[in-house]
Scaffold this motif. Structure first.
Motif, short mmCIF file in Angstrom:
data_model
loop_
_atom_site.label_atom_id
_atom_site.label_comp_id
_atom_site.label_asym_id
_atom_site.label_seq_id
_atom_site.Cartn_x
_atom_site.Cartn_y
_atom_site.Cartn_z
N THR A 26 48.95 48.63 33.53
CA THR A 26 49.10 49.96 32.95
C THR A 26 48.18 50.01 31.75
O THR A 26 48.25 49.14 30.87
N ALA A 27 47.29 50.99 31.74
CA ALA A 27 46.35 51.09 30.63
C ALA A 27 45.79 52.49 30.56
O ALA A 27 45.68 53.19 31.58
N THR A 28 45.41 52.90 29.38
CA THR A 28 44.69 54.16 29.21
C THR A 28 43.20 53.90 29.43
O THR A 28 42.69 52.81 29.16
N GLY A 29 42.54 54.88 29.96
CA GLY A 29 41.10 54.77 30.15
C GLY A 29 40.74 53.80 31.26
O GLY A 29 41.45 53.67 32.26
N TYR A 30 39.65 53.08 31.03
CA TYR A 30 39.11 52.18 32.05
C TYR A 30 39.00 50.77 31.48
O TYR A 30 37.96 50.39 30.94
N PRO A 31 40.06 50.00 31.63
CA PRO A 31 40.05 48.66 31.05
C PRO A 31 39.14 47.70 31.82
O PRO A 31 38.79 47.95 32.97
N LYS A 52 34.63 47.69 35.96
CA LYS A 52 34.80 49.09 36.35
C LYS A 52 35.38 49.17 37.75
O LYS A 52 35.39 48.21 38.52
N ALA A 53 35.89 50.35 38.06
CA ALA A 53 36.58 50.56 39.34
C ALA A 53 35.68 50.18 40.52
O ALA A 53 34.48 50.46 40.52
N ASP A 54 36.31 49.52 41.50
CA ASP A 54 35.69 49.07 42.75
C ASP A 54 34.81 47.84 42.57
O ASP A 54 34.29 47.33 43.57
N ASP A 55 34.65 47.36 41.35
CA ASP A 55 33.94 46.10 41.14
C ASP A 55 34.73 44.97 41.78
O ASP A 55 35.96 44.95 41.73
N LYS A 56 34.02 44.01 42.34
CA LYS A 56 34.66 42.80 42.86
C LYS A 56 34.16 41.62 42.05
O LYS A 56 32.95 41.36 42.01
N GLY A 57 35.09 40.91 41.42
CA GLY A 57 34.73 39.68 40.75
C GLY A 57 34.94 38.52 41.72
O GLY A 57 35.86 38.54 42.54
N SER A 58 34.08 37.50 41.63
CA SER A 58 34.24 36.35 42.53
C SER A 58 33.73 35.09 41.85
O SER A 58 32.79 35.13 41.05
N LYS A 68 41.33 51.15 40.98
CA LYS A 68 41.83 52.13 40.03
C LYS A 68 42.97 52.94 40.61
O LYS A 68 43.95 53.26 39.91
N GLU A 69 42.88 53.25 41.89
CA GLU A 69 43.88 54.14 42.49
C GLU A 69 45.26 53.49 42.57
O GLU A 69 46.27 54.17 42.54
N THR A 70 45.29 52.15 42.69
CA THR A 70 46.57 51.45 42.74
C THR A 70 46.82 50.64 41.47
O THR A 70 47.81 49.90 41.40
N THR A 71 45.94 50.78 40.48
CA THR A 71 45.99 50.01 39.23
C THR A 71 46.30 48.55 39.50
O THR A 71 47.25 47.95 38.95
N SER A 72 45.49 47.94 40.35
CA SER A 72 45.73 46.56 40.75
C SER A 72 44.46 45.72 40.67
O SER A 72 43.33 46.25 40.69
#
Lengths: 112, 110
Positions: A26-31, A52-58, A68-72
């Protein structure tokens, strides 16, 4: 306020099993989002991150996608090894805040 | 490359004794510095952070204090240790978002 929720452990798997450790936030903005790993008796190591949203870290066979859509930001690995036994922490940084918000950690034990 | 050092690695101290843990960072300048405590090998509790020399923010009221006498040096202190001060103490640094941790100090108060 900002928060991070991780699945409770311990998680016990057999070698070569598929791993998922759930993390929601849970966060405001784009953590920015992070996964850290702590091996027994050691400090934490940054495992991967996404900013940022849709980024994949590996890293080291582990992956996590910033949803972002599921905040997961769930951590996955296709085939775990005994050496992956550790505690895994999910964390976020929001805006100009100098502090990270941490999950409670999930302990993983991999048996041969 | 940057490295972070903590010492000592382990410490056993009696109740009521003083404490001084030191953390130093190499290979960067003007880092943000952090002290965490970890009890029971799990969750992290932020104790103090610093954005510059002499600038300390305390997160949890307790009998610990922190100081930053030099840009890359961060010290955690106590005048009188309590049993509840036992734990694993971690120092970390950051410049932007992610934090990088030292190897930690295992403190046992007896």
């Amino acid at each position: 306020g900002n928060s991070v929720t991780q699945m409770e452990g311990p998680v016990t798997l057999s070698e070569e099993a598929f791993l998922t450790i759930n993390c929601t936030y849970t966060a405001t903005g784009y953590p920015s989002l992070f996964w850290y790993v702590q091996y027994p008796g050691e400090g934490l190591q940054l495992l991967l991150k996404a900013t940022k949203a849709d980024d994949k870290g590996s890293n080291k066979g582990f992956e996590a996608t910033y949803r972002k859509e599921t905040t997961s930001f769930h951590l996955e690995k296709g085939s775990v090894q005994v050496s992956d036994s550790a505690v895994y922490f999910c964390a976020l940084k929001s805006g100009n805040n100098r502090k990270l918000i941490w999950g409670l950690g999930t302990s993983l034990a991999v048996n041969p | 490359s940057q490295t972070i050092h903590q010492w000592p690695a382990t410490l056993v101290q009696p109740v009521g004794s003083p404490l001084s843990l030191e953390c130093t960072v190499e290979g960067t300048s003007n880092p943000n510095l952090y002290w965490y405590r970890q009890a029971a090998g799990r969750g992290l509790q932020l104790l103090f952070y610093s954005v510059g020399i002499g600038q300390i923010s305390s997160e949890v009221p307790q009998n610990l204090s922190a100081s930053r006498p030099q840009d890359r040096q961060f010290i955690l202190s106590s005048k009188k240790l309590l049993l509840s001060d036992s734990g694993f103490y971690l120092c970390a640094w950051s410049r932007q978002a992610e934090q990088y941790f030292g190897p930690g100090t295992r403190l046992t108060v007896t």
